[in-house]
Design a protein around this motif. Structure first.
Motif, PDB file in Angstrom:
ATOM      1  N   ARG A   9      -5.997 -41.690  17.288  1.00 13.19           N
ATOM      2  CA  ARG A   9      -5.913 -40.601  18.285  1.00 13.19           C
ATOM      3  C   ARG A   9      -5.794 -40.399  19.761  1.00 13.19           C
ATOM      4  N   ARG A  10      -4.630 -41.593  19.365  1.00 12.74           N
ATOM      5  CA  ARG A  10      -3.806 -41.570  20.933  1.00 12.74           C
ATOM      6  C   ARG A  10      -2.704 -40.165  20.398  1.00 12.74           C
ATOM      7  N   ASN A  11      -1.476 -40.177  22.195  1.00  8.37           N
ATOM      8  CA  ASN A  11      -0.855 -38.567  21.996  1.00  8.37           C
ATOM      9  C   ASN A  11      -1.615 -37.275  21.659  1.00  8.37           C
ATOM     10  N   ARG A  12      -2.300 -36.602  21.724  1.00  5.38           N
ATOM     11  CA  ARG A  12      -3.129 -35.972  21.358  1.00  5.38           C
ATOM     12  C   ARG A  12      -2.432 -34.787  22.050  1.00  5.38           C
ATOM     13  N   SER A  13      -1.529 -34.994  22.852  1.00  3.00           N
ATOM     14  CA  SER A  13      -0.068 -33.012  23.585  1.00  3.00           C
ATOM     15  C   SER A  13       0.602 -33.713  22.210  1.00  3.00           C
ATOM     16  N   ILE A  14       0.575 -34.579  21.583  1.00  2.00           N
ATOM     17  CA  ILE A  14       1.896 -33.959  20.029  1.00  2.00           C
ATOM     18  C   ILE A  14       1.246 -34.935  19.056  1.00  2.00           C
ATOM     19  N   CYS A  15       0.333 -34.922  19.177  1.00  3.31           N
ATOM     20  CA  CYS A  15      -0.233 -35.067  17.212  1.00  3.31           C
ATOM     21  C   CYS A  15      -1.540 -33.634  17.265  1.00  3.31           C
ATOM     22  N   GLU A  16      -2.142 -33.221  18.117  1.00  2.00           N
ATOM     23  CA  GLU A  16      -2.794 -31.950  17.569  1.00  2.00           C
ATOM     24  C   GLU A  16      -2.788 -30.697  18.861  1.00  2.00           C
ATOM     25  N   ALA A  17      -0.997 -31.214  18.886  1.00  2.00           N
ATOM     26  CA  ALA A  17      -0.555 -29.609  19.799  1.00  2.00           C
ATOM     27  C   ALA A  17      -0.959 -28.032  18.912  1.00  2.00           C
ATOM     28  N   GLU A  18      -1.021 -27.959  17.391  1.00  2.00           N
ATOM     29  CA  GLU A  18      -0.754 -27.003  16.513  1.00  2.00           C
ATOM     30  C   GLU A  18      -1.868 -27.004  15.994  1.00  2.00           C
ATOM     31  N   LYS A  19      -3.365 -26.516  16.684  1.00  2.08           N
ATOM     32  CA  LYS A  19      -4.727 -26.342  16.002  1.00  2.08           C
ATOM     33  C   LYS A  19      -5.044 -25.264  17.003  1.00  2.08           C
TER      34      LYS A  19
END
Length: 144
Positions: A134-144
């Protein structure tokens, strides 16, 4: 008893259409439950997530790639023999991912060696190094 000559036959074109509809339904159903959430602006990490989804999601989980492995969410038992690590929890380094890809995992696990190769392997490794644990939520979870 029905003879073969009295059976109703369908034209080949109708059979092809029915087959295509069935395949289309299977493709749609396989994508249910979410989408890849890695931002489209980071194209290499996004492509790594797409490759991970295509080649690794049958055994491994990471929500950023819409990958949920072979074990249902919330199941506490060990599950299937093919359950790979849950990368939502496990953090990994790029070099470790490349080692596992080349060698079929660690310590004789059943992961096939070289499931992805070359640039595709590097993209998957970059994706996991960026998004695992769950690192880098701004990159990895940006399109929710």
């Amino acid at each position: 008893m029905i003879s073969l000559s009295s059976r109703r036959r369908f034209p080949a074109s109708r059979c092809k259409v029915a087959a295509l509809v069935a395949i289309g339904a299977a493709v749609v159903a396989s994508g249910c439950g979410g989408k890849i959430t890695v931002t489209k602006t980071d194209t290499s990490v996004r492509r790594g997530a797409e490759i991970f989804y295509e080649r690794c999601s049958g055994c491994h989980s990471i929500s950023a790639a819409n990958a949920y492995g072979s074990k249902p969410a919330g199941q506490l038992e060990p599950g299937e023999r093919t359950n790979g690590p849950d990368f939502n929890v496990r953090r990994v380094r790029r070099d470790d991912v490349l080692f596992a890809i080349r060698n079929g995992g660690f310590s004789g696990q059943i992961m096939p060696a070289n499931i992805v190769v070359g640039r595709d392997a590097e993209l998957v490794a970059d994706f996991l190094a960026t998004c695992s644990g769950r690192r880098n939520r701004s990159i990895c979870e940006a399109e929710k």
